[in-house]
Design a protein around this motif. Structure first.
Motif, PDB file in Angstrom:
ATOM      1  N   VAL A   1       0.869  -1.177   0.000  1.00  0.00           N
ATOM      2  CA  VAL A   1       0.000   0.000   0.000  1.00  0.00           C
ATOM      3  C   VAL A   1       0.902   1.222   0.000  1.00  0.00           C
ATOM      4  O   VAL A   1       1.708   1.408   0.912  1.00  0.00           O
ATOM      5  CB  VAL A   1      -0.938   0.024   1.224  1.00  0.00           C
ATOM      6  CG1 VAL A   1      -1.818   1.256   1.192  1.00  0.00           C
ATOM      7  CG2 VAL A   1      -1.783  -1.243   1.262  1.00  0.00           C
TER       8      VAL A   1
ATOM      9  N   ILE B   1      -2.983   0.925  -4.432  1.00  0.00           N
ATOM     10  CA  ILE B   1      -2.762  -0.492  -4.168  1.00  0.00           C
ATOM     11  C   ILE B   1      -3.122  -1.272  -5.426  1.00  0.00           C
ATOM     12  O   ILE B   1      -4.022  -0.875  -6.178  1.00  0.00           O
ATOM     13  CB  ILE B   1      -3.600  -0.953  -2.946  1.00  0.00           C
ATOM     14  CG1 ILE B   1      -3.270  -2.396  -2.567  1.00  0.00           C
ATOM     15  CG2 ILE B   1      -5.083  -0.798  -3.214  1.00  0.00           C
ATOM     16  CD1 ILE B   1      -3.925  -2.833  -1.266  1.00  0.00           C
TER      17      ILE B   1
ATOM     18  N   ILE C   1      -7.858   0.470   2.976  1.00  0.00           N
ATOM     19  CA  ILE C   1      -6.828  -0.570   3.015  1.00  0.00           C
ATOM     20  C   ILE C   1      -7.443  -1.920   3.359  1.00  0.00           C
ATOM     21  O   ILE C   1      -7.140  -2.946   2.728  1.00  0.00           O
ATOM     22  CB  ILE C   1      -5.726  -0.186   4.019  1.00  0.00           C
ATOM     23  CG1 ILE C   1      -4.962   1.054   3.535  1.00  0.00           C
ATOM     24  CG2 ILE C   1      -4.763  -1.344   4.235  1.00  0.00           C
ATOM     25  CD1 ILE C   1      -3.970   1.588   4.541  1.00  0.00           C
TER      26      ILE C   1
ATOM     27  N   GLN D   1      -9.364  -3.471   0.418  1.00  0.00           N
ATOM     28  CA  GLN D   1      -8.500  -4.051  -0.606  1.00  0.00           C
ATOM     29  C   GLN D   1      -7.813  -5.325  -0.110  1.00  0.00           C
ATOM     30  O   GLN D   1      -7.661  -6.282  -0.874  1.00  0.00           O
ATOM     31  CB  GLN D   1      -7.450  -3.018  -1.038  1.00  0.00           C
ATOM     32  CG  GLN D   1      -8.044  -1.750  -1.620  1.00  0.00           C
ATOM     33  CD  GLN D   1      -8.976  -2.036  -2.775  1.00  0.00           C
ATOM     34  OE1 GLN D   1      -8.685  -2.870  -3.633  1.00  0.00           O
ATOM     35  NE2 GLN D   1     -10.114  -1.353  -2.796  1.00  0.00           N
TER      36      GLN D   1
ATOM     37  N   HIS E   1       4.099   3.508  -5.324  1.00  0.00           N
ATOM     38  CA  HIS E   1       3.903   2.060  -5.307  1.00  0.00           C
ATOM     39  C   HIS E   1       4.918   1.365  -6.206  1.00  0.00           C
ATOM     40  O   HIS E   1       5.505   0.324  -5.849  1.00  0.00           O
ATOM     41  CB  HIS E   1       2.481   1.739  -5.755  1.00  0.00           C
ATOM     42  CG  HIS E   1       2.125   0.286  -5.648  1.00  0.00           C
ATOM     43  ND1 HIS E   1       2.481  -0.631  -6.608  1.00  0.00           N
ATOM     44  CD2 HIS E   1       1.452  -0.409  -4.681  1.00  0.00           C
ATOM     45  CE1 HIS E   1       2.032  -1.831  -6.252  1.00  0.00           C
ATOM     46  NE2 HIS E   1       1.411  -1.717  -5.090  1.00  0.00           N
TER      47      HIS E   1
END
Length: 526
Positions: free
Chosen positions: A211, A225, A303, A306, A418
């Motif tokens: 993340v 993500i 978060i 996901q 990311h």
């Protein structure tokens, strides 16, 4: 669940509960806070004397010194005095750790305190009386502070009984002029599995999910993500409400300070203006504290959603671990007045940036350790072709004509962070067929400028129709104030400036030919 299993599968959280003390308890608590501060000052002086003598007292050495003092030198509960010793030992250990990491201008405890919070341990410092009241002990031979038992609930709304409470701290807020309790309590462990120690463990039935978080002033957090289908899920959390709160505080404080500068110190007007400034500071602090919790709560929810999607996609028996990576902007808010690299308003926003608080809250709610990575050029680099350009505003348009991507600027930063996190700090282009789905969230419920305009138009129309000067509450017009051309649940696409063919299906924009787009949901306008 048995008590033993509960203790193993639990974590410690802290609840802040405002309380009111009567006059007698208020005076006793104030005197005890002053006594705790004097004990701290005396212990700090002793430790520094030991250092000058060439000795290095440890944690238990400091505790034994405090407990060896006569009773009149520590007029508080014995466990409260021990907490002073342990807090000082922890502060020294933290300063040494910071020095070992190379931090500049690290100082060991030296400042004299005039006021310090009171700490009450379980079973000794506090207890529930036979009449169902919370009693805080100030030491043998002294009157206790007795309060109604506060009701604590966890995040699921389940009542947390006092048998799950731990240490309690009684704190005084000088700006708000009020008392509050910090109650440590145990709740079921809902922390996400951290990826520490699981690097490169895909073959062992463990899927590591990264993340990435791009922090900013306008949008405090942008999270990116990789979804199980290979697309990027990006959540942009809007933070303009906090900027408005800070601007109002700054203007109000400047106005009051201008009036204070023309008053005689100690006069009646001086006291009134000082009280008004404290109220302004306390009110702003409450609003910003709520804002930071709203931001991190939405980030935590995103978060977990996901991670749950990945858990459903992995084979049976496999584990999902999470790595939380944040773009490293530490120190950018320091010495802004000395550096003078930006405008005055930007320096003020940087110095008042609550980035560290939001990071700590996110780590606290998710249970993950935060890793920092350099975010150089992350908002200037196109994730598809790695073309760089400086941008103004919130939209990023790639200058490469064969790419012509149009993305949200913060989404670009989140996707690039990311990419850096999963490729050891190296920029790697995202495959052209990768979809980037962007969701906009508002940190606090409120109205957009378009909604306010529509509501004002409606009120003026009512007035012209003879409804008088009475105004409807904004809460009565939520459906009317939403955008008519953007119904809830409908997705729109950002059209690239160069034009070109685009595939758009199922609420996601797929890059095709000369243009790329990003799906934008209407949830952020709710």
């Amino acid at each position: 669940m048995t008590a033993e299993a509960y203790e193993v599968q639990s974590r410690v959280l802290t609840a802040v509960v405002p309380v009111w003390l009567n006059r007698a308890d208020h005076v006793r608590a104030h005197a005890a806070c002053h006594a705790s501060a004097m004990l701290w000052n005396r212990t700090v002086a002793w430790v520094r004397g030991e250092w000058r003598a060439g000795r290095s007292p440890g944690r238990e050495d400091i505790r034994r010194y405090v407990t060896s003092l006569p009773a009149e030198a520590r007029p508080v509960h014995a466990h409260t005095a021990q907490a002073v010793a342990y807090d000082l030992a922890d502060a020294i250990a933290l300063a040494r750790a910071n020095k070992a990491q190379g931090m500049a201008a690290v100082k060991f405890p030296w400042r004299e305190k005039r006021y310090r919070r009171l700490v009450f341990t379980t079973g000794f410092g506090w207890k529930i009386t036979s009449r169902g009241r919370l009693a805080l002990s100030l030491g043998r031979g002294r009157e206790r502070v007795v309060l109604p038992v506060p009701e604590l609930t966890n995040r699921n709304g389940v009542l947390v009984t006092p048998d799950r409470w731990g240490e309690i701290k009684l704190c005084w807020d000088g700006a708000a002029r009020g008392w509050s309790l910090r109650i440590a309590h145990r709740v079921p462990d809902d922390r996400l599995s951290d990826a520490s120690g699981h690097e490169g463990a895909e073959a062992a039935g463990i899927r590591a999910v990264t993340v990435a978080v791009d922090e900013g002033i306008v949008n405090p957090m942008t999270l990116a993500i990789r979804a199980p289908d290979g697309a990027y899920e990006v959540a942009v959390i809007n933070g303009r409400a906090a900027r408005a709160v800070k601007q109002r505080r700054n203007k109000g404080a400047a106005r009051l300070q201008s009036k204070l500068s023309r008053c005689q110190s100690g006069s009646r007007r001086f006291r009134k203006l000082s009280e008004a400034r404290k109220k302004l500071t306390a009110r702003t602090g409450r609003r910003l504290r709520d804002f930071n919790h709203q931001v991190t709560a939405k980030a935590n929810r995103f978060i977990r959603e996901q991670v749950e999607a990945h858990e459903q996609a992995v084979p049976t028996g496999a584990r999902v671990v999470v790595r939380l990576v944040v773009g490293d902007v530490r120190g950018v808010e320091r010495n802004t007045e000395k550096k003078r690299r930006t405008s005055r308003s930007t320096r003020q926003q940087l110095s008042q940036w609550e980035r560290g608080t939001q990071e700590r809250l996110l780590a606290y709610k998710t249970g993950l350790a935060i890793r920092h990575i350099s975010e150089a050029y992350s908002s200037q680099t196109c994730p598809y072709c790695l073309t760089r350009r400086k941008v103004r505003g919130r939209s990023y348009a790639c200058v490469n004509k064969t790419c012509a991507s149009v993305l949200n600027r913060d989404a670009v930063g989140g996707v690039n962070i990311h990419t850096l996190a999963v490729n050891d700090g190296t920029y790697v282009p995202v495959p052209p067929e990768t979809v980037i789905r962007v969701k906009y969230l508002r940190a606090q419920p409120g109205w957009s400028a378009d909604q306010r305009e529509r509501h004002g138009f409606h009120q003026r129309a009512r007035h012209r129709a003879g409804a008088g000067r009475s105004r409807e509450a904004r809460s009565s017009a939520q459906n009317r104030a939403t955008r008519a051309d953007l119904p809830v649940g409908v997705c729109v696409a950002v059209v690239p400036r160069s034009g070109g063919a685009m595939g758009h299906e199922g609420g996601a924009a797929t890059p095709q030919g000369a243009g790329r787009a990003v799906a934008r949901t209407a949830e952020g306008h709710m």
